[in-house]
Scaffold this active site. Structure first.
Site, PDB file in Angstrom:
ATOM      1  N   ASP A  67       0.829  -1.203   0.000  1.00  0.00           N
ATOM      2  CA  ASP A  67       0.000   0.000   0.000  1.00  0.00           C
ATOM      3  C   ASP A  67       0.867   1.258   0.000  1.00  0.00           C
ATOM      4  O   ASP A  67       2.066   1.192   0.229  1.00  0.00           O
ATOM      5  CB  ASP A  67      -0.986   0.007   1.194  1.00  0.00           C
ATOM      6  CG  ASP A  67      -0.381  -0.519   2.484  1.00  0.00           C
ATOM      7  OD1 ASP A  67       0.851  -0.479   2.620  1.00  0.00           O
ATOM      8  OD2 ASP A  67      -1.132  -0.962   3.354  1.00  0.00           O
ATOM      9  N   ASN A 136      -8.803  -1.254  13.402  1.00  0.00           N
ATOM     10  CA  ASN A 136     -10.190  -1.371  12.926  1.00  0.00           C
ATOM     11  C   ASN A 136     -10.392  -2.637  12.092  1.00  0.00           C
ATOM     12  O   ASN A 136     -11.422  -2.804  11.460  1.00  0.00           O
ATOM     13  CB  ASN A 136     -10.573  -0.132  12.097  1.00  0.00           C
ATOM     14  CG  ASN A 136      -9.683   0.027  10.862  1.00  0.00           C
ATOM     15  OD1 ASN A 136      -8.783  -0.786  10.639  1.00  0.00           O
ATOM     16  ND2 ASN A 136      -9.933   1.048  10.073  1.00  0.00           N
ATOM     17  N   HIS A 138      -8.476  -3.582   9.511  1.00  0.00           N
ATOM     18  CA  HIS A 138      -8.031  -3.512   8.109  1.00  0.00           C
ATOM     19  C   HIS A 138      -6.825  -4.423   7.859  1.00  0.00           C
ATOM     20  O   HIS A 138      -6.051  -4.717   8.775  1.00  0.00           O
ATOM     21  CB  HIS A 138      -7.746  -2.062   7.669  1.00  0.00           C
ATOM     22  CG  HIS A 138      -6.497  -1.438   8.207  1.00  0.00           C
ATOM     23  ND1 HIS A 138      -6.375  -0.078   8.408  1.00  0.00           N
ATOM     24  CD2 HIS A 138      -5.293  -1.953   8.578  1.00  0.00           C
ATOM     25  CE1 HIS A 138      -5.162   0.198   8.853  1.00  0.00           C
ATOM     26  NE2 HIS A 138      -4.491  -0.924   8.976  1.00  0.00           N
ATOM     27  N   GLU A 143      -9.984  -0.764   4.287  1.00  0.00           N
ATOM     28  CA  GLU A 143     -10.698  -0.293   5.466  1.00  0.00           C
ATOM     29  C   GLU A 143     -12.097  -0.921   5.512  1.00  0.00           C
ATOM     30  O   GLU A 143     -12.677  -1.216   4.467  1.00  0.00           O
ATOM     31  CB  GLU A 143     -10.868   1.238   5.377  1.00  0.00           C
ATOM     32  CG  GLU A 143      -9.552   2.002   5.297  1.00  0.00           C
ATOM     33  CD  GLU A 143      -8.872   2.180   6.647  1.00  0.00           C
ATOM     34  OE1 GLU A 143      -8.866   1.232   7.456  1.00  0.00           O
ATOM     35  OE2 GLU A 143      -8.345   3.272   6.884  1.00  0.00           O
TER      36      GLU A 143
HETATM   37  C1  F6R Z   1       0.953  -0.966   6.351  1.00  0.00           C
HETATM   38  C2  F6R Z   1      -0.335  -1.671   6.371  1.00  0.00           C
HETATM   39  C3  F6R Z   1      -1.238  -1.633   7.548  1.00  0.00           C
HETATM   40  C4  F6R Z   1      -0.532  -2.031   8.857  1.00  0.00           C
HETATM   41  C5  F6R Z   1      -1.519  -2.018  10.030  1.00  0.00           C
HETATM   42  C6  F6R Z   1      -0.841  -2.323  11.343  1.00  0.00           C
HETATM   43  O1  F6R Z   1       1.660  -1.280   5.161  1.00  0.00           O
HETATM   44  O2  F6R Z   1      -0.684  -2.279   5.396  1.00  0.00           O
HETATM   45  O3  F6R Z   1      -2.311  -2.512   7.334  1.00  0.00           O
HETATM   46  O4  F6R Z   1       0.002  -3.319   8.704  1.00  0.00           O
HETATM   47  O5  F6R Z   1      -2.116  -0.759  10.120  1.00  0.00           O
HETATM   48  O6  F6R Z   1       0.138  -1.342  11.582  1.00  0.00           O
HETATM   49  P1  F6R Z   1       1.126  -1.429  12.814  1.00  0.00           P
HETATM   50  O7  F6R Z   1       1.922  -2.668  12.628  1.00  0.00           O
HETATM   51  O8  F6R Z   1       1.978  -0.186  12.699  1.00  0.00           O
HETATM   52  O9  F6R Z   1       0.266  -1.464  14.037  1.00  0.00           O
END
Ligand code: F6R
Length: 245
Positions: A67, A136, A138, A143
């Site tokens: 992403d 959340n 995702h 999302e």
């Molecule tokens: C980032 C991504 C997000 C994160 C998720 C958890 O490339 O795709 O889905 O993996 O928000 O983020 P952390 O590990 O920072 O809590």
């Protein structure tokens, strides 16, 4: 879904890295799609250590971005591909030209999404996805609600995701309001998936992911019926009622 529970920190990072290394040894030309963020950082540094110790051959490894923030280029300190190149691709010796990217600065970002989908499909689909869990629910930036058919696209970032992102860089740069993400359809098609979850702030959403209804409202819950998925969580994130191996 296979569940693995570890102590936080070192054990979590080593377990994740050795699992990925094992999968990469089985498939040295894998197309890997790695999440960026707080959770996998230690895992990637152990993976790099294995490579430096000549215990992991990455010469044929291919990497696709998961992403990116809309409008953010690789030189921007907020860039997720910049982070991925610094922490994983460069130290593993994966050529930047060899990566499949989401062009988030293109005039027509939807066109970049189509080009990304085509490139991933042409490469044979995703072999290994490493996914973090958003507070959340995702995965990538899919999302809620995101159903199994959600394609690679531009999304509005939720307040919760923007709050997480704010912790990713220093300084006063604003958190982008939109992002490009690999779609649920591509991610659910991955041959192997490692979901990594750490920290007490993930306990509630991990419980819903593992025990709640499988629903687009918790996109990660849709991984439960997928073959080849392993979820690695540390003690702090582990919901009290579930079983472990
Ligand atoms: C980032 C991504 C997000 C994160 C998720 C958890 O490339 O795709 O889905 O993996 O928000 O983020 P952390 O590990 O920072 O809590």
């Amino acid at each position: 879904m296979e569940l693995i529970r570890t102590q936080p920190g070192e054990e979590f990072a080593r377990t994740g890295a050795s699992l990925i290394a094992q999968w990469l040894r089985d498939r040295p030309d894998a197309l890997l799609v790695p999440a960026i963020g707080r959770t996998p950082t230690g895992i990637y540094s152990h993976l790099v250590d294995l490579h430096r110790a000549s215990m992991l051959d990455t010469r044929r490894l291919r990497v696709a971005q998961l992403d990116e923030y809309l409008g953010v280029g690789v030189e921007d300190p907020r860039s997720l591909i910049g982070w991925l190149l610094r922490d994983l691709c460069d130290p593993l010796g994966v050529e930047p030209e060899g990566t499949i990217r989401l062009d988030a600065t293109a005039d027509d970002p939807s066109k970049s999404c189509r080009a990304y989908e085509d490139a991933v499909k042409e490469a044979g689909g995703i072999d290994i996805a490493i996914l973090g869990l958003g507070r959340n629910g995702h995965i990538g930036f899919n999302e809620p609600p995101s159903g199994p058919d959600a394609r690679t696209r531009v999304v509005d970032l939720s307040l919760s995701s923007r709050r997480t992102s704010r912790g990713y860089w220093t300084g006063s740069l604003p958190v982008p309001s939109h992002a490009l993400t690999a779609g649920m359809d591509l991610l659910l098609g991955a041959r192997r998936t490692l979901v990594v979850v750490s920290g007490a702030d993930k306990k509630a959403i991990l419980r819903r992911t593992l025990h709640g209804p499988q629903s687009p409202d918790v996109p990660a819950s849709l991984l439960r019926s997928n073959p080849g998925v392993t979820l690695l969580a540390d003690e702090q994130a582990w919901p009290d009622t579930s079983t472990s191996r």
